[in-house]
Design a protein around this motif. Structure first.
Motif, PDB file in Angstrom:
ATOM      1  N   ARG A  30      41.347  54.554  37.953  1.00 27.38           N
ATOM      2  CA  ARG A  30      40.632  54.182  39.342  1.00 27.38           C
ATOM      3  C   ARG A  30      39.333  55.057  39.354  1.00 27.38           C
ATOM      4  O   ARG A  30      38.497  54.793  40.426  1.00 27.38           O
ATOM      5  CB  ARG A  30      41.610  54.087  40.667  1.00 27.38           C
ATOM      6  N   ARG A  31      39.102  55.840  38.400  1.00 27.36           N
ATOM      7  CA  ARG A  31      37.942  56.680  38.751  1.00 27.36           C
ATOM      8  C   ARG A  31      36.759  56.125  37.828  1.00 27.36           C
ATOM      9  O   ARG A  31      37.289  55.549  36.718  1.00 27.36           O
ATOM     10  CB  ARG A  31      38.212  58.294  38.065  1.00 27.36           C
ATOM     11  N   GLY A  32      35.791  56.100  38.172  1.00 29.74           N
ATOM     12  CA  GLY A  32      34.615  55.874  37.157  1.00 29.74           C
ATOM     13  C   GLY A  32      34.516  56.736  35.965  1.00 29.74           C
ATOM     14  O   GLY A  32      34.408  57.970  36.431  1.00 29.74           O
ATOM     15  N   ALA A  33      34.704  56.356  34.830  1.00 27.89           N
ATOM     16  CA  ALA A  33      34.540  57.176  33.816  1.00 27.89           C
ATOM     17  C   ALA A  33      33.143  57.727  33.612  1.00 27.89           C
ATOM     18  O   ALA A  33      32.279  57.097  34.073  1.00 27.89           O
ATOM     19  CB  ALA A  33      34.934  56.532  32.486  1.00 27.89           C
ATOM     20  N   GLU A  34      33.100  58.807  33.005  1.00 24.70           N
ATOM     21  CA  GLU A  34      31.852  59.644  32.712  1.00 24.70           C
ATOM     22  C   GLU A  34      30.956  59.108  31.486  1.00 24.70           C
ATOM     23  O   GLU A  34      31.641  58.868  30.540  1.00 24.70           O
ATOM     24  CB  GLU A  34      32.107  61.207  32.790  1.00 24.70           C
ATOM     25  N   PRO A  35      29.966  58.878  31.681  1.00 28.72           N
ATOM     26  CA  PRO A  35      29.004  58.489  30.419  1.00 28.72           C
ATOM     27  C   PRO A  35      29.112  59.647  29.192  1.00 28.72           C
ATOM     28  O   PRO A  35      29.388  60.748  29.703  1.00 28.72           O
ATOM     29  CB  PRO A  35      27.581  58.731  30.841  1.00 28.72           C
ATOM     30  N   VAL A  36      29.254  59.074  28.192  1.00 24.66           N
ATOM     31  CA  VAL A  36      29.463  60.152  26.805  1.00 24.66           C
ATOM     32  C   VAL A  36      28.504  61.080  26.981  1.00 24.66           C
ATOM     33  O   VAL A  36      28.332  62.276  26.899  1.00 24.66           O
ATOM     34  CB  VAL A  36      29.632  59.616  25.703  1.00 24.66           C
ATOM     35  N   ASN A  37      27.057  60.468  26.693  1.00 24.02           N
ATOM     36  CA  ASN A  37      25.767  61.125  26.944  1.00 24.02           C
ATOM     37  C   ASN A  37      25.700  62.609  26.376  1.00 24.02           C
ATOM     38  O   ASN A  37      25.414  63.635  26.973  1.00 24.02           O
ATOM     39  CB  ASN A  37      25.446  61.380  28.403  1.00 24.02           C
ATOM     40  N   LEU A 167      36.400  51.235  32.528  1.00 23.91           N
ATOM     41  CA  LEU A 167      35.504  52.316  32.647  1.00 23.91           C
ATOM     42  C   LEU A 167      34.738  52.458  34.147  1.00 23.91           C
ATOM     43  O   LEU A 167      34.246  53.584  34.247  1.00 23.91           O
ATOM     44  CB  LEU A 167      34.224  52.377  31.383  1.00 23.91           C
ATOM     45  N   SER A 168      34.931  51.482  34.706  1.00 18.97           N
ATOM     46  CA  SER A 168      34.386  51.444  36.029  1.00 18.97           C
ATOM     47  C   SER A 168      35.605  51.568  36.958  1.00 18.97           C
ATOM     48  O   SER A 168      35.345  51.535  38.321  1.00 18.97           O
ATOM     49  CB  SER A 168      33.481  50.231  36.546  1.00 18.97           C
ATOM     50  N   GLY A 169      36.568  51.946  36.672  1.00 24.45           N
ATOM     51  CA  GLY A 169      38.015  51.950  37.610  1.00 24.45           C
ATOM     52  C   GLY A 169      38.453  50.500  37.870  1.00 24.45           C
ATOM     53  O   GLY A 169      39.090  50.526  38.924  1.00 24.45           O
ATOM     54  N   VAL A 170      38.178  49.459  37.167  1.00 27.35           N
ATOM     55  CA  VAL A 170      38.576  48.207  37.615  1.00 27.35           C
ATOM     56  C   VAL A 170      39.663  47.820  36.685  1.00 27.35           C
ATOM     57  O   VAL A 170      39.644  47.852  35.423  1.00 27.35           O
ATOM     58  CB  VAL A 170      37.372  47.203  37.453  1.00 27.35           C
ATOM     59  N   ILE A 171      40.709  47.269  37.233  1.00 22.03           N
ATOM     60  CA  ILE A 171      41.957  46.734  36.408  1.00 22.03           C
ATOM     61  C   ILE A 171      41.865  45.052  36.678  1.00 22.03           C
ATOM     62  O   ILE A 171      41.332  44.835  37.704  1.00 22.03           O
ATOM     63  CB  ILE A 171      43.181  47.230  36.798  1.00 22.03           C
ATOM     64  N   TYR A 172      42.226  44.627  35.764  1.00 23.79           N
ATOM     65  CA  TYR A 172      42.183  43.081  35.596  1.00 23.79           C
ATOM     66  C   TYR A 172      42.743  42.274  36.912  1.00 23.79           C
ATOM     67  O   TYR A 172      42.200  41.269  37.400  1.00 23.79           O
ATOM     68  CB  TYR A 172      42.866  42.238  34.299  1.00 23.79           C
ATOM     69  N   ILE A 173      43.799  42.963  37.440  1.00 23.19           N
ATOM     70  CA  ILE A 173      44.552  42.578  38.644  1.00 23.19           C
ATOM     71  C   ILE A 173      43.523  42.364  39.920  1.00 23.19           C
ATOM     72  O   ILE A 173      43.603  41.437  40.739  1.00 23.19           O
ATOM     73  CB  ILE A 173      45.678  43.104  38.922  1.00 23.19           C
ATOM     74  N   ASP A 174      42.384  43.247  39.817  1.00 22.63           N
ATOM     75  CA  ASP A 174      41.519  43.247  40.960  1.00 22.63           C
ATOM     76  C   ASP A 174      40.797  41.939  40.978  1.00 22.63           C
ATOM     77  O   ASP A 174      40.113  41.530  41.967  1.00 22.63           O
ATOM     78  CB  ASP A 174      40.459  44.297  40.829  1.00 22.63           C
ATOM     79  N   LYS A 175      40.558  41.309  39.709  1.00 25.13           N
ATOM     80  CA  LYS A 175      39.667  39.960  39.587  1.00 25.13           C
ATOM     81  C   LYS A 175      40.454  38.868  39.524  1.00 25.13           C
ATOM     82  O   LYS A 175      40.138  37.797  39.266  1.00 25.13           O
ATOM     83  CB  LYS A 175      38.622  40.217  38.382  1.00 25.13           C
ATOM     84  N   ALA A 176      41.843  38.912  39.444  1.00 25.21           N
ATOM     85  CA  ALA A 176      42.689  37.831  39.158  1.00 25.21           C
ATOM     86  C   ALA A 176      43.030  37.060  40.432  1.00 25.21           C
ATOM     87  O   ALA A 176      42.969  37.435  41.461  1.00 25.21           O
ATOM     88  CB  ALA A 176      43.992  38.379  38.799  1.00 25.21           C
ATOM     89  N   ASP A 177      43.302  35.695  40.250  1.00 29.47           N
ATOM     90  CA  ASP A 177      43.950  34.907  41.199  1.00 29.47           C
ATOM     91  C   ASP A 177      45.512  35.274  41.511  1.00 29.47           C
ATOM     92  O   ASP A 177      46.277  34.932  40.553  1.00 29.47           O
ATOM     93  CB  ASP A 177      43.743  33.478  40.922  1.00 29.47           C
ATOM     94  N   THR A 178      45.718  35.807  42.592  1.00 33.24           N
ATOM     95  CA  THR A 178      47.000  36.469  42.687  1.00 33.24           C
ATOM     96  C   THR A 178      48.098  35.307  42.738  1.00 33.24           C
ATOM     97  O   THR A 178      49.270  35.443  42.379  1.00 33.24           O
ATOM     98  CB  THR A 178      47.114  37.085  43.907  1.00 33.24           C
TER      99      THR A 178
END
Length: 208
Positions: A30-37, A167-178
């Motif tokens: 759930r954390r936003g991952a850091e850029p490699v950079n 990589l933005s802390g988003v899991i597919y279930i966040d966008k799913a039709d429950t």
């Protein structure tokens, strides 16, 4: 611990094999991952990527993002043998996708949304219908530092979106039709058709 040290410990522990997958409920997902950079030396980054590929193949899956093995870094690997029936391949735009690495990826929609069942290695046992753009413009860097911008369509576009979302802390279930959520067993028993149209009618959710 700084990212380079975390990656170094990870590589030392899992070099030559697969790593265990982190499951939902772990904060790293759930954390936003850091850029490699430039945070990780190229040789060490390459070894981490090889472990990600080994983990993806062992699961088996079609993609693994670094947060799924506990590393909050914007790196993911993708690849799909697409061993599915022809009618499924046609309906979903699913075709073999050679393995590749995406670093610091982004995407923008380049087409209408379509809904299909998808699952996640970090949330085993379930799937749900997610509406995603059928076509995207994907931008990313490869493990050798090359920069890419390309149009992806069908299932490759869905995989890219799914892994980039991690990589933005988003899991597919966040966008799913429950209302579409199903166990894998029930998916195979009732809803294994090439599209989720029958599931939508029966379970009471809508498709684009």
């Amino acid at each position: 611990m700084e990212i380079a040290g975390l990656v170094g410990e990870f590589v030392e522990k899992y070099r030559g094999g697969a790593a265990p997958l982190v499951e939902v409920g772990d904060a790293v997902l759930r954390r936003g991952a850091e850029p490699v950079n430039g945070q990780v030396e190229s040789g060490l980054l390459g070894e981490m990527v090889e472990i990600l590929f080994a983990t993806m193949r062992a699961a088996p899956g079609v993609g693994v993002a670094a947060p799924q093995v506990g590393i909050p870094l914007q790196v993911a690997v993708i690849g799909d043998p697409a061993e599915v029936a022809e009618e499924v391949a046609v309906a979903r735009g699913r075709r073999p996708l050679a393995e590749f690495t995406i670093i610091d990826p982004t995407y923008t929609a380049d087409g209408d949304e379509v809904g299909f069942y998808e699952g996640c290695l970090s949330m085993p046992g379930y799937q749900a219908v997610v509406r995603r753009p059928e076509s995207i413009i994907a931008t990313y860097q490869d493990v050798d530092g090359g920069r890419h911008s390309e149009r992806l369509t069908g299932w490759p576009a869905r995989i890219f979106q799914h892994e980039t979302d991690h990589l933005s802390g988003v899991i597919y279930i966040d966008k799913a039709d429950t209302r579409s959520i199903t166990t894998n067993a029930n998916l195979q028993k009732w809803w294994s058709q090439p599209t989720p149209a029958e599931a939508a009618q029966t379970l009471g959710f809508t498709l684009p």
